[in-house]
Motif scaffolding. Sequence first.
Motif, PDB file in Angstrom:
ATOM      1  N   VAL A   8      -2.625 -12.702 -22.365  1.00 32.25           N
ATOM      2  CA  VAL A   8      -4.001 -13.191 -22.433  1.00 32.25           C
ATOM      3  C   VAL A   8      -4.851 -12.286 -23.313  1.00 32.25           C
ATOM      4  O   VAL A   8      -5.599 -12.759 -24.172  1.00 32.25           O
ATOM      5  N   THR A   9      -4.735 -10.987 -23.132  1.00 26.45           N
ATOM      6  CA  THR A   9      -5.511 -10.027 -23.924  1.00 26.45           C
ATOM      7  C   THR A   9      -5.187 -10.168 -25.407  1.00 26.45           C
ATOM      8  O   THR A   9      -6.082 -10.214 -26.253  1.00 26.45           O
ATOM      9  N   ALA A  10      -3.899 -10.263 -25.730  1.00 30.42           N
ATOM     10  CA  ALA A  10      -3.498 -10.385 -27.136  1.00 30.42           C
ATOM     11  C   ALA A  10      -4.003 -11.691 -27.736  1.00 30.42           C
ATOM     12  O   ALA A  10      -4.385 -11.720 -28.913  1.00 30.42           O
ATOM     13  N   CYS A  11      -4.020 -12.756 -26.958  1.00 23.30           N
ATOM     14  CA  CYS A  11      -4.495 -14.050 -27.467  1.00 23.30           C
ATOM     15  C   CYS A  11      -5.987 -14.036 -27.762  1.00 23.30           C
ATOM     16  O   CYS A  11      -6.452 -14.780 -28.623  1.00 23.30           O
ATOM     17  N   ARG A  12      -6.713 -13.183 -27.081  1.00 25.83           N
ATOM     18  CA  ARG A  12      -8.169 -13.122 -27.270  1.00 25.83           C
ATOM     19  C   ARG A  12      -8.583 -12.135 -28.348  1.00 25.83           C
ATOM     20  O   ARG A  12      -9.731 -12.129 -28.768  1.00 25.83           O
TER      21      ARG A  12
END
Length: 105
Positions: free
Chosen positions: A85-89
Amino acid sequence: MSLTDETERRLEEAEAHIRTAMAKEFCHVMDKTGLPPMAVLRLAAQAVGSIYCEAADAHSGPRACPCGWCPHQPSDIEILGMALVTACRMRRAEDLASTPVAGTA
């Protein structure tokens, strides 16, 4: 260089290596199979899950790796999910949009 600096440098180097390898394979698989991006990304996520299971198995039981890592599946999976999730954001300065096209999908 402090231990923290050395650890940070090694983490950054490892991240860059893994990301480059995965991006290359992502493009290669799309080119060879014609599968859409989300299908290939789902397969990559499944591969990470499979690798986690293999690593956890190698660190469990009587013949466990002696490195000291003790897998805890619920929290490990939560950590992996949060990393995704962090990488996608996050937006990277260097990403697939700036990578030369190797073929067609």
